[in-house]
Motif scaffolding. Structure first.
Motif, PDB file in Angstrom:
ATOM      1  N   GLY A   1      -8.232  28.126  -2.133  1.00 54.18           N
ATOM      2  CA  GLY A   1      -8.167  29.576  -2.155  1.00 54.18           C
ATOM      3  C   GLY A   1      -8.555  30.157  -3.493  1.00 54.18           C
ATOM      4  O   GLY A   1      -8.502  29.491  -4.538  1.00 54.18           O
ATOM      5  N   LEU A   2      -8.956  31.403  -3.417  1.00 57.75           N
ATOM      6  CA  LEU A   2      -9.121  32.217  -4.612  1.00 57.75           C
ATOM      7  C   LEU A   2      -8.183  33.397  -4.387  1.00 57.75           C
ATOM      8  O   LEU A   2      -8.360  34.168  -3.436  1.00 57.75           O
ATOM      9  N   VAL A   3      -7.138  33.493  -5.212  1.00 55.05           N
ATOM     10  CA  VAL A   3      -6.122  34.525  -5.008  1.00 55.05           C
ATOM     11  C   VAL A   3      -6.152  35.433  -6.232  1.00 55.05           C
ATOM     12  O   VAL A   3      -5.685  35.068  -7.303  1.00 55.05           O
ATOM     13  N   ARG A   4      -6.699  36.605  -6.051  1.00 55.26           N
ATOM     14  CA  ARG A   4      -6.916  37.548  -7.148  1.00 55.26           C
ATOM     15  C   ARG A   4      -7.592  36.851  -8.327  1.00 55.26           C
ATOM     16  O   ARG A   4      -7.155  36.955  -9.471  1.00 55.26           O
ATOM     17  N   GLY A   5      -8.619  36.102  -8.016  1.00 58.36           N
ATOM     18  CA  GLY A   5      -9.430  35.459  -9.040  1.00 58.36           C
ATOM     19  C   GLY A   5      -8.920  34.116  -9.520  1.00 58.36           C
ATOM     20  O   GLY A   5      -9.593  33.432 -10.280  1.00 58.36           O
TER      21      GLY A   5
ATOM     22  N   PRO B   1      -7.751  30.240  -8.785  1.00 60.79           N
ATOM     23  CA  PRO B   1      -7.888  29.208  -7.752  1.00 60.79           C
ATOM     24  C   PRO B   1      -6.567  28.501  -7.426  1.00 60.79           C
ATOM     25  O   PRO B   1      -5.700  28.356  -8.293  1.00 60.79           O
ATOM     26  N   VAL B   2      -6.441  28.087  -6.179  1.00 56.50           N
ATOM     27  CA  VAL B   2      -5.307  27.264  -5.751  1.00 56.50           C
ATOM     28  C   VAL B   2      -5.798  26.446  -4.575  1.00 56.50           C
ATOM     29  O   VAL B   2      -6.664  26.903  -3.823  1.00 56.50           O
ATOM     30  N   TYR B   3      -5.304  25.206  -4.447  1.00 57.69           N
ATOM     31  CA  TYR B   3      -5.701  24.426  -3.276  1.00 57.69           C
ATOM     32  C   TYR B   3      -4.495  23.775  -2.626  1.00 57.69           C
ATOM     33  O   TYR B   3      -3.472  23.519  -3.270  1.00 57.69           O
ATOM     34  N   ILE B   4      -4.621  23.573  -1.339  1.00 56.62           N
ATOM     35  CA  ILE B   4      -3.582  22.905  -0.539  1.00 56.62           C
ATOM     36  C   ILE B   4      -4.270  21.750   0.181  1.00 56.62           C
ATOM     37  O   ILE B   4      -5.140  21.977   1.028  1.00 56.62           O
TER      38      ILE B   4
ATOM     39  N   PRO C   1      -3.915  18.531   2.596  1.00 52.44           N
ATOM     40  CA  PRO C   1      -3.009  17.840   3.516  1.00 52.44           C
ATOM     41  C   PRO C   1      -3.203  16.328   3.444  1.00 52.44           C
ATOM     42  O   PRO C   1      -4.332  15.847   3.480  1.00 52.44           O
ATOM     43  N   ARG C   2      -2.089  15.600   3.307  1.00 53.26           N
ATOM     44  CA  ARG C   2      -2.158  14.146   3.279  1.00 53.26           C
ATOM     45  C   ARG C   2      -1.844  13.584   4.662  1.00 53.26           C
ATOM     46  O   ARG C   2      -1.211  14.243   5.478  1.00 53.26           O
ATOM     47  N   GLN C   3      -2.213  12.331   4.845  1.00 48.20           N
ATOM     48  CA  GLN C   3      -2.038  11.679   6.138  1.00 48.20           C
ATOM     49  C   GLN C   3      -0.564  11.580   6.569  1.00 48.20           C
ATOM     50  O   GLN C   3      -0.267  11.590   7.757  1.00 48.20           O
ATOM     51  N   ASP C   4       0.343  11.482   5.607  1.00 47.35           N
ATOM     52  CA  ASP C   4       1.759  11.322   5.948  1.00 47.35           C
ATOM     53  C   ASP C   4       2.425  12.654   6.272  1.00 47.35           C
ATOM     54  O   ASP C   4       3.642  12.709   6.457  1.00 47.35           O
ATOM     55  N   GLY C   5       1.659  13.733   6.338  1.00 46.67           N
ATOM     56  CA  GLY C   5       2.242  15.027   6.685  1.00 46.67           C
ATOM     57  C   GLY C   5       2.618  15.862   5.475  1.00 46.67           C
ATOM     58  O   GLY C   5       2.935  17.037   5.617  1.00 46.67           O
ATOM     59  N   SER C   6       2.586  15.274   4.298  1.00 48.38           N
ATOM     60  CA  SER C   6       2.883  16.050   3.087  1.00 48.38           C
ATOM     61  C   SER C   6       1.638  16.805   2.635  1.00 48.38           C
ATOM     62  O   SER C   6       0.545  16.602   3.165  1.00 48.38           O
ATOM     63  N   VAL C   7       1.808  17.709   1.686  1.00 50.54           N
ATOM     64  CA  VAL C   7       0.663  18.403   1.107  1.00 50.54           C
ATOM     65  C   VAL C   7       0.756  18.350  -0.411  1.00 50.54           C
ATOM     66  O   VAL C   7       1.847  18.207  -0.972  1.00 50.54           O
ATOM     67  N   VAL C   8      -0.394  18.462  -1.035  1.00 48.66           N
ATOM     68  CA  VAL C   8      -0.483  18.532  -2.491  1.00 48.66           C
ATOM     69  C   VAL C   8      -1.023  19.915  -2.825  1.00 48.66           C
ATOM     70  O   VAL C   8      -1.980  20.374  -2.198  1.00 48.66           O
ATOM     71  N   ILE C   9      -0.381  20.586  -3.763  1.00 50.04           N
ATOM     72  CA  ILE C   9      -0.827  21.916  -4.182  1.00 50.04           C
ATOM     73  C   ILE C   9      -1.129  21.879  -5.670  1.00 50.04           C
ATOM     74  O   ILE C   9      -0.320  21.393  -6.464  1.00 50.04           O
ATOM     75  N   GLY C  10      -2.282  22.389  -6.025  1.00 47.27           N
ATOM     76  CA  GLY C  10      -2.641  22.361  -7.436  1.00 47.27           C
ATOM     77  C   GLY C  10      -3.688  23.389  -7.765  1.00 47.27           C
ATOM     78  O   GLY C  10      -4.040  24.224  -6.930  1.00 47.27           O
TER      79      GLY C  10
END
Lengths: 423, 423
Positions: free
Chosen positions: B269-273, B275-278, B280-289
């Protein structure tokens, strides 16, 4: 030693090694009794996520006058309790007379805090309004955009993790042999509390059964294991302990050198109606908390007591609201996010006292948000009950107040109860 | 074995055990060379906090055409690289052909993403606009308030932690004795890399000195230790490796069962300029950075490389912006907050290749945000250099492009260099 023996004998068996259990054990020990403190993960429950605010005044809630009396009583006991611990040789407990600053973010928050102040004053409590400028002279990093600030000099703090560690050390060293801590850490004797069951003998509680046929026989057994209390086997029949988990997230943050001290008071904010607090520790770090969630965010199987899942929304809310009060929070280093469940009752007051007609048993659980503050009072009340005295001021805390009176006697203990009551 | 010997001999000494070092070591091993992989904390540097997005298309930045070519080259290598790893018996590397969805929050974000799309298209890259409704048909938990969505089918992912573990296992098992990993974990042989110094022999680099007089002698020495590269002793005189740390915070969250899958695409995503990303991992978890900080928030002493301080403001920003795109993020369980420093260069391209006039030495560092994506290309480039071939397409990545050409030769190695060049 305990490995070889199937039975341990003590004057007092304290089930549960949080702040409450440790303070009760210490008070019992100080009164000359031998104590067995039973917990397979001491200090790892609700105590682990407690901020340690001794906030009788700022935690006042409407319609909780009985609880307020107990909170003020315990608040009054804290200075002597802390001093006695130090005198007995306790390591640092983190007890500090840090004042508290109640801060509102917007106009509605100011109104709520000023309304509460009227009630606090009606109870004779000292809550002094400051100008925003005055507050910022005390706390330079406070946002200039806050709507109000009130100083509460009487609300202090202790470090619950340090408190448990120092009580543990004191109990282990205070009179060798007299105190036996039964747990994995010191005895190599892991106890599964969920499998534990009260022992009965001639109509009275006579201790508690552990795993593998081991038992602790005791003249008095004190149930202080928080949310796990209702799962204990052999509780008196009809005794209803209506505890529910209320989850809380807490953050620990390091303050970079150029921002120290971030605050010198404990800052308790109301940010658009939502509470948040920032507690400064002696080492320069701060603790931020105040989330209350009735639901778990655990992604795995749900459990009444073992849930330590940290809520992403909770952490977000804490960081957001703390920054509203103290913008420099965004520049801190996030050291730890922790969540625990606190044992709440329908009226937010603890389940504290004897169960009528049942000698040998004292209940001390349900302390919800106030366990650390109330620990010295709980310890004194338990000791007085063991001395045969009952302070009628605390009758409203009776652990059987949510039970049906028409069911006397007790459950027939299950197979884990190794010393069955003849019944 | 290494305990008794002062010297280890290998065809290739790889200094640095992150994703880059491991991929280079594996490629060297596949080409029949023996390899010593030197790191006292393998996989614990920037790789530990990498999301593992293989995002050649969405990571396109203006004015970085040279880098784009390398990114597309490596992106093209990834499927075969992953397949070869699997064929060699690698454990799960988390390689997935998850598509990527680029999402804008407001109108300005949409404009930025559409402008970027024009450049991406000019390079022949596939970026397909979706309607918001179309995007939400693919990703039901996406906010209806987003301003745009673009599908990028070619940008995939791998799990950097799993990748390092599986490469490590492969290296350890692939041809017993041929590969010797020199580190605390497998050899009981702790290496302080900062004290390490290149060995020189007859005008060429001949390996690297470790602590306590121990050395690794090698025909080729590859410097792949990220931010620590410039601190290596015995680097050629005048070789300037202008690396600076750019910190990033990353979150790992568990998705409760009722919200799975949170997303099926990687959402960038680009949120008001910002960046952020989500992911999805295979085990159902997510990584956000996606945070990028040039300054450390460390509350303790500052350090160029060892800084792992998590920024409270960074975590706040990630949770805030991720919730703008996928509101259910607030209901996730926060498992981990981690921060690491990435090695950035003045032009954001890596320092990759031979140093002119210095045989036996290859530099492979400065991969900044793109280490995981670029690892297979870096491995192939290093192997070709060892084979005596140089692909002129990558001349712009020369590790000496920031060095003054008028200073040939090399530093006189310090006392830690146990095989001094006669000079």
């Amino acid at each position: 030693m305990l490995h070889a023996e199937k039975t341990l004998r003590a004057d007092v068996a304290v089930i549960g090694g949080g702040v409450i259990g440790h303070c009760i054990a210490w008070e019992a020990r100080r009164s000359g009794r031998s104590v067995a403190l039973i917990d397979d993960a001491p200090g790892q429950g609700a105590s682990w996520a407690a901020a340690g605010m001794l906030a009788a005044v700022s935690e006042l809630h409407y319609q909780e006058e009985d609880l307020l009396e107990l909170m003020l009583e315990s608040s009054g006991l804290w200075p002597a309790f802390a001093a006695d611990l130090a005198r007995a040789g306790a390591a640092d407990t983190g007890y500090l007379t840090t004042p508290t600053l109640a801060v509102g973010a917007d106009a509605a928050d100011r109104r709520a805090l000023m309304d509460l102040r009227a009630v606090q004053q009606a109870h004779g409590l000292q809550v002094e309004p400051l100008t925003v400028r005055g507050a910022r002279l005390k706390e330079g990093l406070l946002s200039p955009a806050i709507s109000c600030a009130l100083e509460i000099a009487a609300d202090h703090q202790v470090d619950p993790r340090k408190l448990v560690v120092s009580l543990r050390e004191l109990l282990a060293t205070h009179g060798p042999g007299a105190v036996t801590a039964v747990d994995g850490a010191t005895g190599g004797f892991a106890v599964d509390e969920r499998a534990g069951s009260l022992l009965w003998e001639n109509g009275r509680v006579a201790g508690v059964g552990l795993g593998h046929g081991r038992t602790v026989q005791a003249t008095e057994t004190i149930v202080a294991n928080g949310l796990q209390a209702p799962t204990l086997g052999g509780l008196p029949a009809g005794l209803h302990l209506p505890l529910r988990p209320v989850y809380g997230d807490i953050l620990r943050l390091a303050v970079p050198r150029h921002l120290r001290p971030l605050v010198t008071s404990t800052v308790r904010g109301l940010v658009r109606g939502v509470p948040v607090y920032i507690v400064p520790r002696q080492d320069g770090s701060v603790v931020i908390g105040a989330t209350q969630r009735e639901d778990t965010v655990s992604a795995s199987e749900e459990s009444l007591t073992a849930d330590t899942a940290v809520s992403a929304g909770g952490v977000y809310q804490l960081l957001r609201d703390a920054q509203v009060l103290v913008p420099a929070v965004s520049e801190l280093e996030l050291l730890e996010c922790t969540a625990r469940a606190r044992p709440a009752t329908p009226d937010n007051a603890p389940l504290l006292g004897r169960v009528p007609e049942i000698p040998g048993l004292i209940i001390a659980t349900g302390f919800f948000r106030h366990g650390v503050l109330l620990a010295p009072a709980a310890a004194v009340i338990c000791r007085e009950l063991m001395d045969g005295r009952e302070d009628r001021r605390w009758a409203a805390m009776s652990p059987s107040r949510f039970s049906r009176p028409e069911t006397p006697g007790h459950d027939v203990p299950d197979a884990i109860d190794h010393q069955k009551e003849p019944a």
